[in-house]
Scaffold this motif. Structure first.
Motif, PDB file in Angstrom:
ATOM      1  N   GLN A   1      39.549 -54.000  14.880  1.00  0.00           N
ATOM      2  CA  GLN A   1      38.826 -53.459  16.011  1.00  0.00           C
ATOM      3  C   GLN A   1      38.023 -52.225  15.578  1.00  0.00           C
ATOM      4  O   GLN A   1      38.251 -51.677  14.517  1.00  0.00           O
ATOM      5  N   VAL A   2      37.104 -51.826  16.449  1.00  0.00           N
ATOM      6  CA  VAL A   2      36.267 -50.671  16.150  1.00  0.00           C
ATOM      7  C   VAL A   2      37.102 -49.391  16.230  1.00  0.00           C
ATOM      8  O   VAL A   2      37.859 -49.181  17.178  1.00  0.00           O
ATOM      9  N   GLN A   3      36.952 -48.543  15.214  1.00  0.00           N
ATOM     10  CA  GLN A   3      37.632 -47.255  15.211  1.00  0.00           C
ATOM     11  C   GLN A   3      36.664 -46.162  14.767  1.00  0.00           C
ATOM     12  O   GLN A   3      35.959 -46.328  13.782  1.00  0.00           O
ATOM     13  N   LEU A   4      36.651 -45.063  15.518  1.00  0.00           N
ATOM     14  CA  LEU A   4      35.914 -43.868  15.147  1.00  0.00           C
ATOM     15  C   LEU A   4      36.947 -42.742  15.133  1.00  0.00           C
ATOM     16  O   LEU A   4      37.519 -42.410  16.178  1.00  0.00           O
ATOM     17  N   VAL A   5      37.162 -42.150  13.972  1.00  0.00           N
ATOM     18  CA  VAL A   5      38.200 -41.149  13.822  1.00  0.00           C
ATOM     19  C   VAL A   5      37.573 -39.827  13.405  1.00  0.00           C
ATOM     20  O   VAL A   5      37.028 -39.711  12.312  1.00  0.00           O
ATOM     21  N   GLU A   6      37.681 -38.837  14.298  1.00  0.00           N
ATOM     22  CA  GLU A   6      37.090 -37.524  14.028  1.00  0.00           C
ATOM     23  C   GLU A   6      38.111 -36.594  13.386  1.00  0.00           C
ATOM     24  O   GLU A   6      39.326 -36.743  13.591  1.00  0.00           O
ATOM     25  N   SER A   7      37.588 -35.617  12.662  1.00  0.00           N
ATOM     26  CA  SER A   7      38.414 -34.552  12.102  1.00  0.00           C
ATOM     27  C   SER A   7      37.556 -33.305  11.935  1.00  0.00           C
ATOM     28  O   SER A   7      36.324 -33.392  11.981  1.00  0.00           O
ATOM     29  N   GLY A   8      38.226 -32.164  11.762  1.00  0.00           N
ATOM     30  CA  GLY A   8      37.500 -30.939  11.440  1.00  0.00           C
ATOM     31  C   GLY A   8      37.401 -29.905  12.545  1.00  0.00           C
ATOM     32  O   GLY A   8      36.866 -28.821  12.320  1.00  0.00           O
ATOM     33  N   GLY A   9      37.904 -30.210  13.724  1.00  0.00           N
ATOM     34  CA  GLY A   9      37.859 -29.219  14.792  1.00  0.00           C
ATOM     35  C   GLY A   9      38.824 -28.074  14.531  1.00  0.00           C
ATOM     36  O   GLY A   9      39.610 -28.104  13.584  1.00  0.00           O
ATOM     37  N   GLY A  10      38.748 -27.048  15.379  1.00  0.00           N
ATOM     38  CA  GLY A  10      39.655 -25.931  15.231  1.00  0.00           C
ATOM     39  C   GLY A  10      39.202 -24.711  15.999  1.00  0.00           C
ATOM     40  O   GLY A  10      38.277 -24.784  16.819  1.00  0.00           O
ATOM     41  N   LEU A  11      39.849 -23.597  15.704  1.00  0.00           N
ATOM     42  CA  LEU A  11      39.544 -22.314  16.344  1.00  0.00           C
ATOM     43  C   LEU A  11      38.838 -21.413  15.344  1.00  0.00           C
ATOM     44  O   LEU A  11      39.360 -21.188  14.240  1.00  0.00           O
ATOM     45  N   VAL A  12      37.665 -20.934  15.726  1.00  0.00           N
ATOM     46  CA  VAL A  12      36.913 -20.030  14.861  1.00  0.00           C
ATOM     47  C   VAL A  12      36.365 -18.874  15.688  1.00  0.00           C
ATOM     48  O   VAL A  12      36.308 -18.949  16.922  1.00  0.00           O
ATOM     49  N   GLN A  13      35.938 -17.845  14.985  1.00  0.00           N
ATOM     50  CA  GLN A  13      35.331 -16.695  15.649  1.00  0.00           C
ATOM     51  C   GLN A  13      33.822 -16.901  15.765  1.00  0.00           C
ATOM     52  O   GLN A  13      33.234 -17.679  14.993  1.00  0.00           O
ATOM     53  N   PRO A  14      33.198 -16.230  16.716  1.00  0.00           N
ATOM     54  CA  PRO A  14      31.736 -16.327  16.841  1.00  0.00           C
ATOM     55  C   PRO A  14      31.046 -15.993  15.519  1.00  0.00           C
ATOM     56  O   PRO A  14      31.451 -15.056  14.816  1.00  0.00           O
ATOM     57  N   GLY A  15      30.019 -16.789  15.198  1.00  0.00           N
ATOM     58  CA  GLY A  15      29.282 -16.596  13.962  1.00  0.00           C
ATOM     59  C   GLY A  15      29.793 -17.407  12.783  1.00  0.00           C
ATOM     60  O   GLY A  15      29.089 -17.522  11.766  1.00  0.00           O
ATOM     61  N   GLU A  16      30.979 -17.958  12.921  1.00  0.00           N
ATOM     62  CA  GLU A  16      31.543 -18.751  11.835  1.00  0.00           C
ATOM     63  C   GLU A  16      31.061 -20.203  11.893  1.00  0.00           C
ATOM     64  O   GLU A  16      30.291 -20.578  12.782  1.00  0.00           O
ATOM     65  N   SER A  17      31.534 -20.996  10.926  1.00  0.00           N
ATOM     66  CA  SER A  17      31.075 -22.387  10.797  1.00  0.00           C
ATOM     67  C   SER A  17      32.243 -23.356  10.837  1.00  0.00           C
ATOM     68  O   SER A  17      33.378 -23.002  10.521  1.00  0.00           O
ATOM     69  N   LEU A  18      31.929 -24.580  11.228  1.00  0.00           N
ATOM     70  CA  LEU A  18      32.864 -25.703  11.169  1.00  0.00           C
ATOM     71  C   LEU A  18      32.083 -26.952  10.786  1.00  0.00           C
ATOM     72  O   LEU A  18      30.894 -27.063  11.107  1.00  0.00           O
ATOM     73  N   ARG A  19      32.783 -27.887  10.157  1.00  0.00           N
ATOM     74  CA  ARG A  19      32.170 -29.175   9.843  1.00  0.00           C
ATOM     75  C   ARG A  19      33.046 -30.273  10.427  1.00  0.00           C
ATOM     76  O   ARG A  19      34.228 -30.382  10.076  1.00  0.00           O
ATOM     77  N   LEU A  20      32.469 -31.069  11.299  1.00  0.00           N
ATOM     78  CA  LEU A  20      33.164 -32.211  11.873  1.00  0.00           C
ATOM     79  C   LEU A  20      32.804 -33.468  11.093  1.00  0.00           C
ATOM     80  O   LEU A  20      31.653 -33.637  10.673  1.00  0.00           O
ATOM     81  N   SER A  21      33.790 -34.332  10.913  1.00  0.00           N
ATOM     82  CA  SER A  21      33.562 -35.604  10.237  1.00  0.00           C
ATOM     83  C   SER A  21      34.072 -36.748  11.088  1.00  0.00           C
ATOM     84  O   SER A  21      35.047 -36.592  11.827  1.00  0.00           O
ATOM     85  N   CYS A  22      33.428 -37.896  10.964  1.00  0.00           N
ATOM     86  CA  CYS A  22      33.830 -39.092  11.699  1.00  0.00           C
ATOM     87  C   CYS A  22      33.780 -40.270  10.745  1.00  0.00           C
ATOM     88  O   CYS A  22      32.733 -40.539  10.139  1.00  0.00           O
ATOM     89  N   VAL A  23      34.906 -40.954  10.611  1.00  0.00           N
ATOM     90  CA  VAL A  23      34.982 -42.150   9.787  1.00  0.00           C
ATOM     91  C   VAL A  23      34.992 -43.364  10.709  1.00  0.00           C
ATOM     92  O   VAL A  23      35.794 -43.423  11.649  1.00  0.00           O
ATOM     93  N   VAL A  24      34.125 -44.321  10.418  1.00  0.00           N
ATOM     94  CA  VAL A  24      33.931 -45.471  11.299  1.00  0.00           C
ATOM     95  C   VAL A  24      34.353 -46.751  10.596  1.00  0.00           C
ATOM     96  O   VAL A  24      34.059 -46.947   9.408  1.00  0.00           O
ATOM     97  N   SER A  25      35.025 -47.627  11.335  1.00  0.00           N
ATOM     98  CA  SER A  25      35.405 -48.928  10.794  1.00  0.00           C
ATOM     99  C   SER A  25      35.316 -49.983  11.878  1.00  0.00           C
ATOM    100  O   SER A  25      35.302 -49.670  13.074  1.00  0.00           O
ATOM    101  N   GLY A  26      35.247 -51.251  11.448  1.00  0.00           N
ATOM    102  CA  GLY A  26      35.252 -52.362  12.391  1.00  0.00           C
ATOM    103  C   GLY A  26      33.939 -52.649  13.070  1.00  0.00           C
ATOM    104  O   GLY A  26      33.901 -53.383  14.064  1.00  0.00           O
ATOM    105  N   MET A  27      32.837 -52.101  12.550  1.00  0.00           N
ATOM    106  CA  MET A  27      31.525 -52.328  13.150  1.00  0.00           C
ATOM    107  C   MET A  27      30.468 -52.198  12.050  1.00  0.00           C
ATOM    108  O   MET A  27      30.727 -51.625  11.003  1.00  0.00           O
TER     109      MET A  27
END
Length: 127
Positions: A1-27
């Protein structure tokens, strides 16, 4: 089946950076336009960024232009969202999303255009 799995969220302070990733399968990822939506408490889900199936076309919400960058790797079936200079108003649950139509150049800014969603990842920007 179709799966989209995210990662990379969290708590940061203003001005900082984050990178979100999504791995997709089944499509057929390589012919599917992808996007990142977000939803803050009490607000509607909104399109933050999208990237066409071939990576040639990207679009951003006005609120994130110049700060966020969307990218994809069709060999790895991944789509990423690099978020820089984060602000408290960026706080939301972020969702990876796949277009319900193949080979579309631009993802419409509407949740009804989405065929598959990830489970969401929380991003909190706070001092």
């Amino acid at each position: 089946q179709v799966q989209l799995v995210e990662s990379g969220g969290g708590l940061v302070q203003p001005g900082e950076s984050l990178r979100l990733s999504c791995v997709v399968s089944g499509m057929p990822f390589s012919i599917t336009t992808m996007g990142w939506f977000r939803q803050a408490p009490g607000k509607e889900r909104e399109l933050v960024a999208s990237i066409s199936w071939n990576g040639r076309t990207t679009n951003y919400a006005d609120s994130v232009k110049g700060r966020f960058t969307i990218s994809r790797d069709n060999a790895k079936n991944t789509v990423d969202l690099q978020m820089n200079s984060l602000k408290p108003e960026d706080t939301a649950v972020y969702y990876c999303a796949a277009d319900r139509v193949a080979l579309r150049a631009v993802l419409p800014n509407s949740p009804t255009s989405i065929g598959s969603w990830g489970q969401g990842t929380q991003v909190t920007v706070s001092s």
